[in-house]
Motif scaffolding. Structure first.
Motif, PDB file in Angstrom:
ATOM      1  N   SER A  30     -33.884 -46.311 -29.254  1.00 21.86           N
ATOM      2  CA  SER A  30     -33.573 -46.467 -27.836  1.00 21.86           C
ATOM      3  C   SER A  30     -33.241 -47.918 -27.491  1.00 21.86           C
ATOM      4  CB  SER A  30     -34.756 -45.993 -26.980  1.00 21.86           C
ATOM      5  OG  SER A  30     -34.963 -44.617 -27.127  1.00 21.86           O
ATOM      6  N   SER A  74     -38.520 -40.265 -24.275  1.00 21.45           N
ATOM      7  CA  SER A  74     -38.133 -41.656 -24.044  1.00 21.45           C
ATOM      8  C   SER A  74     -37.357 -41.753 -22.741  1.00 21.45           C
ATOM      9  CB  SER A  74     -37.276 -42.152 -25.220  1.00 21.45           C
ATOM     10  OG  SER A  74     -36.490 -43.261 -24.860  1.00 21.45           O
ATOM     11  N   GLU A  80     -27.220 -39.902 -31.607  1.00 21.87           N
ATOM     12  CA  GLU A  80     -28.357 -40.548 -32.247  1.00 21.87           C
ATOM     13  C   GLU A  80     -28.920 -39.598 -33.292  1.00 21.87           C
ATOM     14  OE1 GLU A  80     -31.247 -41.859 -29.399  1.00 21.87           O
ATOM     15  OE2 GLU A  80     -29.707 -42.446 -27.941  1.00 21.87           O
ATOM     16  N   TRP A 104     -38.431 -45.492 -30.529  1.00 24.00           N
ATOM     17  CA  TRP A 104     -38.421 -46.643 -29.618  1.00 24.00           C
ATOM     18  C   TRP A 104     -37.422 -47.697 -30.080  1.00 24.00           C
ATOM     19  CZ3 TRP A 104     -39.794 -51.671 -30.980  1.00 24.00           C
ATOM     20  CH2 TRP A 104     -40.426 -51.829 -32.216  1.00 24.00           C
ATOM     21  N   PRO A 154     -35.388 -44.337 -21.702  1.00 25.76           N
ATOM     22  CA  PRO A 154     -33.993 -44.748 -21.937  1.00 25.76           C
ATOM     23  C   PRO A 154     -33.112 -43.597 -22.425  1.00 25.76           C
ATOM     24  CG  PRO A 154     -35.500 -46.395 -22.796  1.00 25.76           C
ATOM     25  CD  PRO A 154     -36.330 -45.213 -22.404  1.00 25.76           C
ATOM     26  N   HIS A 155     -33.671 -42.747 -23.295  1.00 30.87           N
ATOM     27  CA  HIS A 155     -32.894 -41.593 -23.774  1.00 30.87           C
ATOM     28  C   HIS A 155     -32.572 -40.653 -22.615  1.00 30.87           C
ATOM     29  CE1 HIS A 155     -32.610 -37.829 -26.530  1.00 30.87           C
ATOM     30  NE2 HIS A 155     -31.438 -38.386 -26.360  1.00 30.87           N
ATOM     31  N   ARG A 165     -29.770 -42.161 -20.536  1.00 30.64           N
ATOM     32  CA  ARG A 165     -28.444 -42.064 -21.173  1.00 30.64           C
ATOM     33  C   ARG A 165     -27.892 -40.646 -21.103  1.00 30.64           C
ATOM     34  NH1 ARG A 165     -30.901 -45.129 -24.982  1.00 30.64           N
ATOM     35  NH2 ARG A 165     -30.977 -43.445 -26.508  1.00 30.64           N
ATOM     36  N   GLU A 210     -29.594 -49.284 -26.103  1.00 29.80           N
ATOM     37  CA  GLU A 210     -29.433 -50.042 -24.858  1.00 29.80           C
ATOM     38  C   GLU A 210     -28.665 -51.338 -25.107  1.00 29.80           C
ATOM     39  OE1 GLU A 210     -32.482 -50.584 -22.109  1.00 29.80           O
ATOM     40  OE2 GLU A 210     -32.648 -48.430 -21.776  1.00 29.80           O
TER      41      GLU A 210
END
Length: 336
Positions: free
Chosen positions: A15, A311, A32, A12, A313-314, A317, A19
């Protein structure tokens, strides 16, 4: 656009940092990692310009990573994230020419100021980066080359480094050691009992012979490995991934299931599919996500979970990196 790698074991936090890095459009998160060892391997694959790393992680930590980047003279700028209680420990990294220390929780404005300061240090690596990238490009293509192309490409690369007027002799030695080390790693991935060959001296003839011998060993072991039963192992692994892509899959999981070493799996999987395991898995997941988006019944976060991302956000992306659009943009473009 500047390329950034985030190294942090807490998903978390990773991520959130990613961002913040990409806010504004100047920086792109290209990789990552969850610890220093994983990050170092990725650096050789994606060559980020900046690495933002946590200091305390399981396995090899951020201090170890900063030291490896410094000792190997890699053309990468390091920014360290640290907790208050870890700050003095993190200051040890000053000797490794770390660009900045940021105290967690980091603010977006502070992070971007640190990235801007890192940019100012990039020119010192400008002359080295093309050679490191050329080495990695050759290593990535080895499994696709015919023997004549394999040997000719290696010879051209060695000659290019040896005759480069822009490089000091010490920098040439670093590049030859990097090239040699990565080739030794590739050979040991196929044959763990292989005795590593080291570069002896810096005379052109001895360097030429050294890389000729490494290439011969690589070709011999590769032929023996790929033409055997391992081809069937990788085919079965791909079938398993296609059936279980929504689960939490990793290279160690696959190697335990199919009784093959991590190194052998990585080499053979790339040869068989033309992609790394992570890229293959992500592409499969995004194909499935696109189908679910077109059906229009699920929310984006539900689709993210359904195709195997932990996740949102992952997922966003990766989706945008592979398609050029966010999931919602893709839906709108398809009139869903």
């Amino acid at each position: 656009m500047y390329q950034v790698m985030i190294v942090e074991d807490e998903l978390w936090i990773r991520s959130a940092v990613a961002e913040m890095v990409e806010a504004g459009g100047t920086y792109e998160v290209v990789a990552e990692a969850g610890n220093g060892e994983e990050a170092l391997e990725l650096i050789y694959n994606v060559w980020p310009t900046i690495v933002v790393t946590d200091i305390m992680m399981p396995g090899q930590d951020g201090l170890w990573l900063a030291r490896e980047i410094f000792d190997r003279q890699l053309p990468v700028i390091t920014v360290i994230l640290t907790g208050y209680n870890e700050f003095e420990y993190a200051r040890q990294a000053l000797r490794y020419h770390v660009s900045d220390f940021l105290l967690k929780p980091v603010l977006e404005e502070e992070l971007h100021r640190a990235l801007e300061r890192a940019q100012d240090r990039m020119p010192q690596f400008a002359h080295l980066r093309p050679f490191f990238v050329a080495i990695q490009h050759y290593l990535d293509k080895m499994t696709d080359m015919a023997p004549e192309e394999l040997f000719a490409g290696q010879a051209r690369l060695v000659q290019r480094i040896a005759e480069a007027d822009s490089l000091q002799e010490s920098e040439k030695i670093v590049l030859f050691k990097t090239f040699s080390g990565k080739m030794n790693d590739s050979i040991q991935a196929m044959n763990p009992s292989f005795q590593r060959l080291t570069v002896e001296g810096n005379r052109p003839e001895s360097i030429r012979v050294h890389f000729q011998q490494l290439t011969e060993h690589w070709q011999r072991y590769y032929n023996a490995l790929f033409n055997g039963e391992m081809r069937q192992v990788i085919r079965k692994a791909c079938e398993y991934i296609q059936a279980h892509y929504a689960e939490d899959l990793s290279v160690p999981d696959m190697t335990r299931r199919f009784h093959i070493s991590v190194s052998q799996f990585s080499v053979l999987f790339k040869k068989f599919t033309g992609r790394s395991f992570v890229n293959y898995l992500n592409e499969l997941r995004i194909r499935q996500a696109k189908q679910l988006l077109l059906e229009g019944e699920l929310k984006v976060y539900e689709i993210s979970e359904k195709v195997g991302f932990n996740s949102l956000p992952h997922f966003n992306r990766v989706f945008k990196k592979l398609t050029g659009q966010s999931p919602n943009e893709y839906r709108r473009a398809m009139n869903v």
